[in-house]
Write a protein that holds these residues in place. Structure first.
Motif, mmCIF file in Angstrom:
data_model
loop_
_atom_site.group_PDB
_atom_site.id
_atom_site.type_symbol
_atom_site.label_atom_id
_atom_site.label_comp_id
_atom_site.label_asym_id
_atom_site.label_seq_id
_atom_site.Cartn_x
_atom_site.Cartn_y
_atom_site.Cartn_z
ATOM 1 N N ASP A 1 67.124 147.955 128.065
ATOM 2 C CA ASP A 1 66.565 148.481 129.310
ATOM 3 C C ASP A 1 65.365 147.639 129.727
ATOM 4 O OD1 ASP A 1 68.349 150.603 129.563
ATOM 5 O OD2 ASP A 1 67.116 151.942 128.361
ATOM 6 N N PRO A 2 65.102 147.549 131.029
ATOM 7 C CA PRO A 2 63.947 146.776 131.483
ATOM 8 C C PRO A 2 62.647 147.437 131.034
ATOM 9 C CG PRO A 2 64.912 147.979 133.312
ATOM 10 C CD PRO A 2 65.816 148.183 132.130
ATOM 11 N N PRO A 3 61.637 146.631 130.734
ATOM 12 C CA PRO A 3 60.345 147.202 130.353
ATOM 13 C C PRO A 3 59.699 147.959 131.513
ATOM 14 C CG PRO A 3 60.420 144.827 129.916
ATOM 15 C CD PRO A 3 61.643 145.176 130.693
ATOM 16 N N VAL B 1 69.458 145.307 142.620
ATOM 17 C CA VAL B 1 69.483 144.006 141.972
ATOM 18 C C VAL B 1 70.395 144.107 140.757
ATOM 19 C CG1 VAL B 1 68.094 142.243 140.812
ATOM 20 C CG2 VAL B 1 67.120 143.536 142.721
ATOM 21 N N GLU B 2 71.384 143.226 140.701
ATOM 22 C CA GLU B 2 72.260 143.174 139.535
ATOM 23 C C GLU B 2 71.471 142.543 138.393
ATOM 24 O OE1 GLU B 2 75.632 144.380 139.286
ATOM 25 O OE2 GLU B 2 74.777 145.347 141.049
ATOM 26 N N SER B 3 71.556 143.128 137.227
ATOM 27 C CA SER B 3 70.777 142.645 136.091
ATOM 28 C C SER B 3 71.544 142.941 134.813
ATOM 29 C CB SER B 3 69.416 143.359 136.067
ATOM 30 O OG SER B 3 68.712 143.023 134.907
ATOM 31 N N GLU B 4 71.910 141.901 134.115
ATOM 32 C CA GLU B 4 72.586 142.090 132.833
ATOM 33 C C GLU B 4 71.585 141.761 131.742
ATOM 34 O OE1 GLU B 4 76.511 140.743 132.305
ATOM 35 O OE2 GLU B 4 76.998 140.959 134.421
ATOM 36 N N HIS C 1 64.268 156.498 134.778
ATOM 37 C CA HIS C 1 65.102 155.744 133.845
ATOM 38 C C HIS C 1 66.498 156.347 133.815
ATOM 39 C CE1 HIS C 1 66.750 154.841 129.792
ATOM 40 N NE2 HIS C 1 66.342 153.644 130.143
ATOM 41 N N ALA C 2 67.508 155.493 133.861
ATOM 42 C CA ALA C 2 68.894 155.949 133.743
ATOM 43 C C ALA C 2 69.454 155.408 132.427
ATOM 44 C CB ALA C 2 69.723 155.447 134.916
ATOM 45 N N GLY D 1 61.478 159.772 132.194
ATOM 46 C CA GLY D 1 62.125 159.000 131.146
ATOM 47 C C GLY D 1 61.183 157.952 130.605
ATOM 48 N N PHE D 2 61.733 156.849 130.117
ATOM 49 C CA PHE D 2 60.944 155.803 129.462
ATOM 50 C C PHE D 2 60.060 156.429 128.385
ATOM 51 C CE2 PHE D 2 61.916 153.730 133.517
ATOM 52 C CZ PHE D 2 62.242 152.447 133.136
#
Length: 175
Positions: free
Chosen positions: A87-89, A80-83, A43-44, A109-110
């Motif tokens: 944070d993604p699950p 992959v660009e993602s806005e 995770h960043a 992380g997470f």
């Protein structure tokens, strides 16, 4: 989180600056020698690039490509660009891994996601333990002795931590 993969997932949770990446970089070669193929999900907390200005993939992504796959005979990476608002699950990110290429997934992380975790703790940093508030913590790796009912691992002994991970992997596969 319900693990969407047929292989075990084990998290490493800690406050920033505790040494998660450093520990994992010392544990991974030991796990590899033990015969485990490890996938890693990190995770960043900020925007990041794995490519740099001037490189073709960077320029194509910045020009508007929503997905850029870089491939060579040694490795490949998909950006992959993602806005998103958040944070993604974790389970969504886990589904992007190929379980046929790994025996275990280590997650850095997470820390707020539901999965079995090893907590890394350095009392000198002055941060509280995540355990017992996080019921998913199954062991604590610390650089000082702690009173805990959980297994306590020496944060400065990557071989012992790797042995714990190998045992975790074997227990998961025995089910």
């Amino acid at each position: 989180m319900t693990n969407p993969l047929p292989i075990p997932v084990l998290g490493f949770a800690a406050w920033s600056g505790t040494g998660k990446t450093t520990l994992l970089s010392r544990v991974l070669p030991i796990l590899r020698q033990a015969g485990l193929r490890c996938a890693l999900l990190k995770h960043a907390h900020h925007s990041f690039d794995i490519d740099h200005p001037g490189k073709d993939s960077y320029e194509l992504r910045k020009a508007g490509a929503d997905q850029v796959l870089i491939a060579s005979r040694w490795r490949w990476a998909l950006m992959v660009e993602s806005e998103r608002e958040r944070d993604p699950p974790l389970d969504e990110m886990l589904q992007r891994l190929d379980p046929a290429q790994a025996d275990i997934v280590l997650v850095e992380g997470f820390k707020h996601e539901r999965m079995p975790k090893i907590e890394l703790h350095r009392p000198a940093l002055g941060r509280p333990l995540l355990y017992p508030d996080d019921p998913d913590i199954i062991a604590i790796a610390s650089d000082e002795p702690l009173e805990t009912p959980l297994p306590r691992l020496d944060l400065n002994d990557p071989a012992a931590i790797a042995a714990f991970i190998v045992d975790f992997h074997h227990r998961h596969n025995a089910r």
